[in-house]
Design a protein around this motif. Structure first.
Motif, PDB file in Angstrom:
ATOM      1  N   ILE C 169       0.865  -1.327  -0.297  1.00 17.48           N
ATOM      2  CA  ILE C 169       0.093   0.097   0.030  1.00 17.48           C
ATOM      3  C   ILE C 169       0.885   1.377  -0.042  1.00 17.48           C
ATOM      4  N   SER C 170       2.055   1.233   0.756  1.00 19.11           N
ATOM      5  CA  SER C 170       2.786   2.431   1.037  1.00 19.11           C
ATOM      6  C   SER C 170       3.560   2.657  -0.511  1.00 19.11           C
ATOM      7  N   ALA C 171       4.072   1.376  -1.152  1.00 17.56           N
ATOM      8  CA  ALA C 171       4.584   1.745  -2.588  1.00 17.56           C
ATOM      9  C   ALA C 171       3.461   2.286  -3.446  1.00 17.56           C
ATOM     10  N   PHE C 173       0.975   4.368  -2.766  1.00 19.66           N
ATOM     11  CA  PHE C 173       0.855   5.599  -2.278  1.00 19.66           C
ATOM     12  C   PHE C 173       1.938   6.575  -3.082  1.00 19.66           C
ATOM     13  N   LEU C 174       3.172   6.032  -2.841  1.00 18.50           N
ATOM     14  CA  LEU C 174       4.395   6.710  -3.229  1.00 18.50           C
ATOM     15  C   LEU C 174       4.157   6.720  -4.729  1.00 18.50           C
ATOM     16  N   LEU C 175       3.654   5.807  -5.421  1.00 17.88           N
ATOM     17  CA  LEU C 175       3.638   5.884  -6.650  1.00 17.88           C
ATOM     18  C   LEU C 175       2.610   7.014  -7.130  1.00 17.88           C
ATOM     19  N   SER C 177       1.660   9.450  -5.453  1.00 13.69           N
ATOM     20  CA  SER C 177       2.346  10.940  -4.984  1.00 13.69           C
ATOM     21  C   SER C 177       3.219  11.299  -5.985  1.00 13.69           C
ATOM     22  N   ALA C 178       4.077  10.428  -6.601  1.00 15.97           N
ATOM     23  CA  ALA C 178       4.910  11.125  -7.554  1.00 15.97           C
ATOM     24  C   ALA C 178       4.225  11.417  -8.841  1.00 15.97           C
ATOM     25  N   GLU C 180       1.150  12.664  -8.928  1.00 16.56           N
ATOM     26  CA  GLU C 180       0.598  14.168  -8.513  1.00 16.56           C
ATOM     27  C   GLU C 180       1.566  15.161  -8.734  1.00 16.56           C
ATOM     28  N   ALA C 181       2.691  14.962  -8.087  1.00 12.36           N
ATOM     29  CA  ALA C 181       3.700  15.756  -8.132  1.00 12.36           C
ATOM     30  C   ALA C 181       3.981  16.389  -9.395  1.00 12.36           C
ATOM     31  N   VAL C 212       8.969   4.918 -12.933  1.00  7.98           N
ATOM     32  CA  VAL C 212       7.806   5.791 -12.617  1.00  7.98           C
ATOM     33  C   VAL C 212       7.767   6.990 -13.138  1.00  7.98           C
ATOM     34  N   TYR C 213       8.661   7.971 -13.002  1.00  6.03           N
ATOM     35  CA  TYR C 213       8.597   9.303 -13.863  1.00  6.03           C
ATOM     36  C   TYR C 213       8.545   9.142 -15.245  1.00  6.03           C
TER      37      TYR C 213
END
Lengths: 289, 289, 289, 289
Positions: C169-171, C173-175, C177-178, C180-181, C212-213
C-alpha cells in the motif's frame, strides 16, 4: 399514536419522553435493559423484541450508526412480519444506507422516512430539535405529529430519504469546519500576541453570532474539553460520512479531508473522548504551542 | 478634532463623511482628484499633499494594501515633518507592516494605531463598523471620538498595533472558510439530490444565524456573483495575509492554504472580479457539476 | 509442489503460468470459466470448487479486493475442511483484512502468508515481480520456491502478514504521490511557457531515474491515457487502502487525502477507466488549462 | 574567457574553481572577503567591486535569493556602465525576477541567461552539475564553454530565461514532494509494525531507484538530520518560489501548499537548520510517534 421506539441512548431517551409527554403510546426497545426500565417508569411499555417494536403503527429508531442499523433493522424477516406502516430512522447515517433501507422497506410495503435531527440531548429534552425529514409526502404527513412532539420545526427535504441524511451530514461538516477554522485562527492569534478570547468576542458580536462559534470557541480559548458535549470521535464519524457521501456522488471535499486529518491527529494524541473542540489541539501542535 | 484623512476609496469616503457628520474638521487626500472634490463638496478641505494631511492633529489612513501604505506613508521625510500626534491606519494590512510602521512612527515621535474595521461600504456609511483597535492606551483614548463617529463599537485589542491586524485577518480568514465549507456542502447536496437552498434555510435557522451564511450562502445557491460586495481577488489578498502572518509566527494554517488554492482556481477560471461567493465555482468544477 | 491457485485475472493467469513453467502442479479456480479453460490448456487442472483448490498443499490467491477475499475465502467451513498447510494471499488488500485472515486461518491450523507484488502483468509474465512477503518464518520457507518461480526477488518483511500489505500500500501511495507531483509541476510548466517534456527529460536524467517518472511522466506530457496500464479507479482503491490503514494506526496522511481528492475529481470528469496518469487532468482543470 | 564571478558561497566557490581549472580567467566578488582570498589563492583575481566583475566579458552570479539579486545586481547604474556582454544568473530565483532582470538587462544591451543548476556542492566540485539554461540562443552559445566546465550536461530550455527558473523550482518541488511522501509512508509503516528501512530497501530496488529516495529516505529511517546537505529552511524557500510561480501563472499547486505547511511545522518545532529530511518529523508528530 401507537409508536415503537428503538434505541434508548441519551438522544433516544429524551425523544421518547417527548412522545410520551405528547400523549403517544410508546413501546420501547434497547439492546441493554436499564434504559428500557427507565422509560417504562416514565409510562412506556417494553416492546420485548424488535418484532414487538415493529408491531406498532409507526416505528422510530435512533441507533448509533450504519453498522448497527444494518445489523438490527435491515433484516428481511423482521420487515416481512412487521405491522408498522412507517419506519422513521432519525439517526445520523449515510445516504447510501438510506437508499438501501428505503428499497428494502418498500419491498415489504413499509414506508421509510429519514429524519435526522439537529440538537444535543438538552435540546431534545426540551423538544427543540430541528427535524430534517425526507420521504414520501404521505409518510411525512403521517408522522408529522411525532415530529411536532420532538422538535421545534420540521424541515421537509423532499421525497428521497437520502436527502435528509445528506443535509444532516452537511450540517455537521460545516460545524467541524467552523471549529477547525477558529482553531487555526486562535493558534495564529496566540502566537502573534493577540488574546484568542478577545478575538472570539469580536467575532461572535459581529460576523459569527449563534451557538457554534460562541460555544466551541469558548472551549477552545479556555482549552477545556470536558465534559464532552459532542465527542470528537463522533465528529470523525460524521466527517467520514461526508467523505463517503462525496465519494458516492463523485464530489471531492478537500475541506472534509483536512478535517479528517486534523481529527485523526487529535485522536492519535489522546483526545478522542473529549469534546470536538479538542480538534484545536492539532492546530496548536502544528505551531509548537 | 482636526483630522487628516488619506485614501478615499469606497470605504474611505464613507468613513470620512461620518467624521464630517460628527463635527470633525477633515483634510482629505487621495491619489486621484475626483473623490477629493466629492468630499470637499461635503464639507472637507483638500489637504493638497500628504504632508498637508499630516499637518492635522490626527491622521487617519484607509489605503489599499501593504504596498501602497509602504510607498506612500512609511516615508522618513514625511514623518519627520509631520505635525500629527497620531496616525490611525484603518486598512487591512499585515502585522509585519504594523510592526515596521509602529517602530518608524515612534522614531519620529508619532503614535501609531492599527484600527482595521469589519463591515462593507454600506455599514461604513451607517456608522456601524466594528473597529478593531490596538496601540498605546493613550493613543487609543485620543482617537476614541473618531472611532465613535465611524463605528458601532470599538474593540480594544492591546498595546501592540499588530494584534489588531491579526484580528482583522483572522476574521476574514474565518469568513472565507465558512464560504468554502458551504460551497463544498452545496456541491455535495446538488450532486446528491438535495436542494442547496433548502439546506441553507435549515442552517441559517439553526446552527449558523447571522449575515455570513445567509448572505454568501444565498449567492452560492443562486450561483449569482455580481455585483461583487467583496471581490474574490481581495479575498485572496486577505488569505495571503493570513498565510504570511502564519509564516512569520511559525503557525501552519492548512485551511488557509486550501482556501488559497480554491481562490486561485476561481481566478484562473475568470472569477477574480466577482464576489467572494464565486469560490463556490471551484467546488462545482471539482465535482464536474 | 501441489498448488491451488485462486483468481485468474490478468495478474493471476501470468503468475499461475510461471508456477506451471517451474514444474509445479497447479489446480486453478476462477469465478468465470474461460480463464480456467485457458490455464488447463497450459497444463493446469481445474479445481472445480474452492474446496478443491484448498485440497492442494499450498493455496495461492490473487483476488480483486478485500470484499472478494472476505466473501470467498474467509469462510469457516472452507477453512475447516481445507487440506492446505498454507494460504498465500498475493492480492493488494488491507492490513486489517490480513489480521482477520491470519487469526481465522490460525484457528483452523492453516498458515497465512501475505505476499503482494510489485509489477504489472508484463512483469508477472516475465517472472520479474518483486514479492513483498510476510508471515511465520516456516511458512515463508515452505512457499519460497513458488516466489522464486514468480518473482525476481522476495522481500521478507517479518512475521506479521499485515506488514507486507502495509508495504504494498505504501509503494502504491508513493507511486500516486510522484504522479500527482509531476502533474502539478507539468501544469505549472505549461502555464509558464516551459515545455513539460523538456522538464521531464531533465528530471529523469538527474534526480528521478527509474520507470515511474519516465513512464507516467511520458503519458502526462502527451496527455495520452489509453490503454490503461494501471486503471485510475484502482489507484483510488489503493489510496483508500492507505487512508484506511492510516486510520487504523492513527496516522494522518494528508498527502494521501490530497491524492484521494485529485483522483475523485478525475473520476468525476470521466477518467476512471483511463490510466492513473490521467490524475494530471485534475491539475490542468485547476489551472483552467 | 574573461569571466566575472559574483557570489562565493559553497556552490559559487566550487563552480568558480571549475572555471579556473578549465583555463578561464576569473575575477571574483563576494560580500565578505574570506572567500575572495580563498579563490585568489586558487588563481582568480579579486574584482574589487561589482562594477569590476561586470567589467569582464561574461558575468556569472550565484547569489542566495531574489532579494539579494534584486538589491545587488538589478541596479540601473551598475548595468549602464557594465562591459559584460552577458550575465548568467545561476541562482535559484523566481521566474518573476528573471523576467524583470531580462527586461532590465536588455535595456542596457546586456544578454541575460538564467541557468540554475541541479546538484549540491560536492557535485559542483566534481563538475557534474546539470545546468538548466534558458535565454537567447546566441547568448547560450556564447556561455556554453562555461557550462561545460561546470556541468555534466547543459539542458537548453528555450529563449525565455524564466523557463529555466520554472524548471529548477519544479525539480525542487518534486524533490520535497518525494520526501514528504516517503515521510508519511514511513510513519504509517512504523505505526503498523513494518520496519521503515525494510520498506525503503524494497522501494529503492524497484519503483524508486536514484539518489533522492535512497539518500533522504535513509536519513528518514535513521531520523538523523545532521549535517544538513540541503537545509530545511532552504527547502521552504524553494517551495515558496513554486507557490509564487503558481500564483503568477494562476496554477493552484495543492501539493506545494501541503509541503509548505509541513515544512513550516518542522521549523516551528526547531528543525529549520537541519536537513530537508527533517520534514519527516512532521509526519511523526501528526501520528503522535
Amino acid at each position: 399514536m401507537d409508536v415503537g421506539f428503538i434505541g434508548l441512548g441519551g438522544m433516544g431517551r429524551a425523544m421518547a419522553r417527548r412522545l410520551l409527554a405528547a400523549g403517544h403510546s410508546v413501546r420501547v426497545w434497547n439492546r441493554s435493559p436499564a434504559p428500557v426500565a427507565e422509560l417504562v417508569a416514565d409510562g412506556a411499555t417494553a416492546a420485548g423484541t424488535l418484532a414487538g417494536a415493529f408491531g406498532a403503527q409507526v416505528v422510530v429508531s435512533m441507533l448509533a450508526d450504519d453498522r448497527v442499523v444494518e445489523s438490527l433493522l435491515l433484516d428481511e424477516e423482521l420487515l416481512a412480519e412487521a405491522q408498522a406502516a412507517t419506519h422513521v430512522n432519525m439517526a445520523t447515517v449515510s445516504p447510501a444506507l438510506a437508499r438501501r433501507a428505503a428499497e428494502l422497506h418498500a419491498r415489504h410495503g413499509i414506508g421509510y422516512v429519514a429524519a435526522p435531527v439537529l440538537g444535543r440531548t438538552d435540546v431534545a429534552a426540551a423538544g427543540n430539535l430541528n427535524v430534517l425529514a425526507a420521504g414520501p409526502a404521505a409518510e411525512l404527513d403521517r408522522v408529522a405529529p411525532l415530529f411536532e412532539a420532538m422538535g421545534r420545526r420540521t424541515w421537509p427535504l423532499g421525497e428521497d430519504p437520502a436527502a435528509a441524511n445528506v443535509a444532516k451530514i452537511s450540517a455537521n461538516f460545516l460545524l467541524v469546519s467552523a471549529i477547525e477554522a477558529f482553531s487555526e485562527a486562535a493558534a495564529l492569534a496566540e502566537a502573534s500576541g493577540l488574546d484568542p478570547a478577545a478575538l472570539l468576542a469580536v467575532l461572535t458580536d459581529s460576523l459569527f453570532p449563534g451557538p457554534v462559534y460562541a460555544g466551541y470557541g469558548g472551549m477552545i480559548t479556555r482549552q477545556s474539553f470536558e465534559p464532552a458535549g459532542f465527542r470528537l470521535a463522533l465528529g470523525l464519524k460524521d466527517v467520514n460520512l461526508a467523505l463517503a457521501a462525496g465519494s458516492d456522488a463523485e464530489v471531492p471535499l478537500p475541506l472534509a479531508s483536512l478535517l479528517r486529518d486534523s481529527l485523526l491527529q487529535a485522536i492519535a494524541h489522546g483526545h478522542g473522548e473529549q469534546d470536538l473542540a479538542a480538534i484545536s489541539t492539532t492546530s496548536r501542535t502544528r505551531a509548537g504551542i
